[in-house]
Design a protein around this motif. Structure first.
Motif, PDB file in Angstrom:
ATOM      1  N   THR A  13       0.829  -1.204   0.000  1.00 32.52           N
ATOM      2  CA  THR A  13       0.000   0.000   0.000  1.00 32.52           C
ATOM      3  C   THR A  13       0.864   1.255   0.000  1.00 32.52           C
ATOM      4  O   THR A  13       1.932   1.272   0.604  1.00 32.52           O
ATOM      5  N   ALA A  14       0.375   2.283  -0.682  1.00 39.82           N
ATOM      6  CA  ALA A  14       1.026   3.599  -0.670  1.00 39.82           C
ATOM      7  C   ALA A  14       0.059   4.621  -0.102  1.00 39.82           C
ATOM      8  O   ALA A  14      -1.116   4.660  -0.483  1.00 39.82           O
ATOM      9  N   VAL A  15       0.540   5.445   0.821  1.00 40.39           N
ATOM     10  CA  VAL A  15      -0.221   6.572   1.358  1.00 40.39           C
ATOM     11  C   VAL A  15       0.342   7.837   0.745  1.00 40.39           C
ATOM     12  O   VAL A  15       1.543   8.115   0.855  1.00 40.39           O
ATOM     13  N   LEU A  16      -0.509   8.624   0.092  1.00 39.26           N
ATOM     14  CA  LEU A  16      -0.080   9.820  -0.625  1.00 39.26           C
ATOM     15  C   LEU A  16      -0.553  11.073   0.088  1.00 39.26           C
ATOM     16  O   LEU A  16      -1.741  11.191   0.427  1.00 39.26           O
ATOM     17  N   ALA A  80       6.542   9.686 -12.256  1.00 42.36           N
ATOM     18  CA  ALA A  80       7.227   9.215 -11.044  1.00 42.36           C
ATOM     19  C   ALA A  80       6.335   8.260 -10.253  1.00 42.36           C
ATOM     20  O   ALA A  80       6.812   7.230  -9.749  1.00 42.36           O
ATOM     21  N   MET A  81       5.047   8.588 -10.126  1.00 39.41           N
ATOM     22  CA  MET A  81       4.134   7.714  -9.387  1.00 39.41           C
ATOM     23  C   MET A  81       3.967   6.378 -10.086  1.00 39.41           C
ATOM     24  O   MET A  81       3.993   5.312  -9.445  1.00 39.41           O
ATOM     25  N   TRP A  85       4.673   2.653  -8.432  1.00 37.53           N
ATOM     26  CA  TRP A  85       3.702   1.548  -8.326  1.00 37.53           C
ATOM     27  C   TRP A  85       4.322   0.262  -8.881  1.00 37.53           C
ATOM     28  O   TRP A  85       4.150  -0.819  -8.294  1.00 37.53           O
ATOM     29  N   GLN A  86       5.040   0.389  -9.981  1.00 41.33           N
ATOM     30  CA  GLN A  86       5.676  -0.779 -10.585  1.00 41.33           C
ATOM     31  C   GLN A  86       6.831  -1.287  -9.721  1.00 41.33           C
ATOM     32  O   GLN A  86       6.946  -2.484  -9.446  1.00 41.33           O
ATOM     33  N   GLN A  87       7.687  -0.370  -9.301  1.00 36.79           N
ATOM     34  CA  GLN A  87       8.888  -0.742  -8.552  1.00 36.79           C
ATOM     35  C   GLN A  87       8.549  -1.450  -7.243  1.00 36.79           C
ATOM     36  O   GLN A  87       9.200  -2.428  -6.858  1.00 36.79           O
ATOM     37  N   PRO A 110      -2.206  -0.722 -13.490  1.00 32.91           N
ATOM     38  CA  PRO A 110      -1.644  -1.930 -12.874  1.00 32.91           C
ATOM     39  C   PRO A 110      -0.195  -1.697 -12.465  1.00 32.91           C
ATOM     40  O   PRO A 110       0.542  -0.997 -13.162  1.00 32.91           O
ATOM     41  N   PRO A 111       0.184  -2.210 -11.273  1.00 26.62           N
ATOM     42  CA  PRO A 111      -0.511  -3.204 -10.445  1.00 26.62           C
ATOM     43  C   PRO A 111      -1.530  -2.663  -9.455  1.00 26.62           C
ATOM     44  O   PRO A 111      -2.074  -3.420  -8.660  1.00 26.62           O
TER      45      PRO A 111
END
Length: 360
Positions: A13-16, A80-81, A85-87, A110-111
Motif C-alpha cells: 500500500t502507498a499513502v499519498l 514518477a508515481m 507503483w511498478q517498482q 496496474p498493479p
C-alpha cells in the motif's frame, strides 16, 4: 527506498499526501503509513519533495519516496508515481489531499487495484461537473472519518460505483499515555481551559475569547491556553488586547504533541465551525476532561456515540459561556466514562481491521 517484509495478506500500500504544511492531515498521513505497516502490510509514504512531511518521515524511519510536484497537475509527478507503483508492486493507493488528484488519476494503472480517497474536512462546493467526474472516476472507495463527512461527500462528489464508508481515526498509542484531566475542586482558584488548532478563522479561537471574557465578567476566574500557529495570530492578539484578556489568555504557538499537556487543564473549549472529525476534541475526551462545543458538523455524532460533554446552539457563545460558568459553580465531576469509550471506538487496531476490508 526498500520497504521491510511483512507477512500480511493485504497487498502493498502507498499513502499519498503532497501538502507542504505540517497540520493535522500531514500528521495523519504519517501515522497512517506507520499503522498500516504495523497492522496490515508493507506501506510506502509518498510526499512532495522538500516538505515538512518528507523531513518527518526521515526522522521517524518511515519508508518514504519524495517526488517533484509543481501545482496540481504534473506530467513529471504522474511518471514518477507510475514508476513507484511498478517498482514496489503497489496494489492500494490511499490519498489524503484535494487538487493533486488531477495528477494521481492518470497514474492509476496496474498493479494498482484500489484507489481510496480519505476525506477529513468538510467541503462546500460541488465536484460533479464533467472535469471532476473524470478525475474522480478511478476512485474505488471514499473513506470518511465521520458520518457527517459521509453525508457531505455523498452530496458533493461524483460517487459512481465507488464505495463510501466511515472509519473513525485511531488515536494509536496516545490512548495508552494520554494524561488524565485535572479534576476541578473547591481549592482551585482558576478554571484552566485549553484549545488546540491552527490559528485560522473558523477554528474556534475567536469565539473562545468571547466565552472567556463573558465567563470572567460573571466572576469565573477562567484562563485559556491556545496551542497552535497560523495566520490569525495577529488578529487574535488584537482581540485579546481589546477584550482586556492579556493576563487570561496565552497563545502558546506550535507545540509538539499538545495533548501531553492536557493534564494541566480542567476543560477543553472548542467552538469550531468546520470539523470533519476533530482529533484534538477526541483526544480531550480521552482524558476525561470537560469539553465544550457548538452543535454543528461532527459534534452531534460524538453525542450519539455516547460521549458526555457540553454542546450548545451553533455560534451561540453566550450559551457556551453559560456551560463554562455552570461547570465552575457546580464543580462538576469529570466525565471519566468518556475514557473507556474512546478506547473502544478509537483504537488503531479497530481502524486498521476495518480498513483492511477495502484493500486488495
Amino acid at each position: 527506498m526498500t520497504m521491510p517484509d511483512h507477512p500480511g495478506k493485504v497487498g502493498k500500500t502507498a499513502v499519498l499526501c503532497f501538502s507542504p504544511n505540517d497540520g493535522g492531515m500531514e500528521h495523519d498521513a504519517a501515522f497512517m503509513a506507520q499503522s498500516i505497516a504495523e497492522h496490515l502490510t508493507e506501506c510506502l509514504l509518498v510526499v512532495r519533495e522538500g516538505t515538512w512531511l518528507q523531513q518527518y518521515a526521515r526522522q521517524h524511519d518511515i519508508p518514504c519516496e519524495a517526488i517533484a510536484f509543481r501545482g496540481s497537475f504534473s506530467l513529471t509527478a504522474i511518471g514518477a508515481m507510475r514508476r513507484l507503483w511498478q517498482q514496489h508492486d503497489i496494489r492500494n493507493v490511499i490519498f489524503l489531499g484535494a487538487s493533486e488528484i488531477h495528477s494521481i488519476h492518470f497514474s492509476i494503472a496496474p498493479p494498482v487495484k484500489t484507489f481510496i480517497v480519505r476525506h477529513g474536512t468538510t467541503k462546500s462546493s460541488s465536484k460533479k461537473d464533467l472535469v471532476h467526474r473524470l478525475t474522480w472516476s478511478r476512485v474505488t472507495a471514499h473513506w470518511c472519518i465521520s458520518e457527517h463527512l459521509k453525508r457531505n461527500v455523498t452530496e458533493l462528489f461524483p460517487i459512481g460505483k465507488a464505495r463510501v464508508f466511515v472509519n473513525y481515526p485511531g488515536l494509536g498509542v496516545k490512548l495508552a499515555y494520554l494524561p488524565r484531566a485535572r479534576p476541578l475542586t473547591k481549592e482551585d482558584a482558576t478554571l484552566r481551559l485549553a484549545h488546540v488548532g491552527r490559528l485560522v478563522a473558523g477554528k474556534g479561537q475567536r469565539d473562545a475569547l468571547e466565552v472567556v471574557k463573558q465567563a470572567r465578567s460573571r466572576g469565573v476566574p477562567a484562563t485559556l491556553t491556545c496551542f497552535g500557529s497560523g495566520s490569525d495570530r495577529n488578529e487574535l492578539e488584537a482581540r485579546i488586547a481589546r477584550l482586556g484578556l492579556k493576563d487570561a489568555v496565552t497563545l502558546a504557538g506550535h507545540v509538539a504533541h499538545p495533548y501531553q499537556h492536557f493534564g494541566d487543564f480542567h476543560g477543553f473549549l472548542y467552538p469550531s465551525r468546520g470539523e470533519g472529525f476533530g482529533n484534538a476534541f477526541a483526544e480531550a475526551l480521552a482524558t476525561g476532561m470537560h469539553c465544550f462545543s457548538y452543535d454543528n458538523t461532527v459534534f452531534p455524532e460524538f453525542r450519539q456515540l455516547g460521549f458526555h460533554f457540553h454542546m450548545v446552539e451553533d455560534r451561540n457563545h453566550e450559551a457556551l459561556s453559560d456551560a463554562v460558568v455552570s461547570v465552575w459553580e457546580n464543580r462538576e465531576p469529570l466525565p471519566m466514562d468518556n475514557i473507556a469509550l474512546c478506547h473502544e471506538l478509537f483504537s488503531t487496531a479497530t481502524e486498521m481491521r476495518f480498513l483492511a476490508e477495502y484493500l486488495a
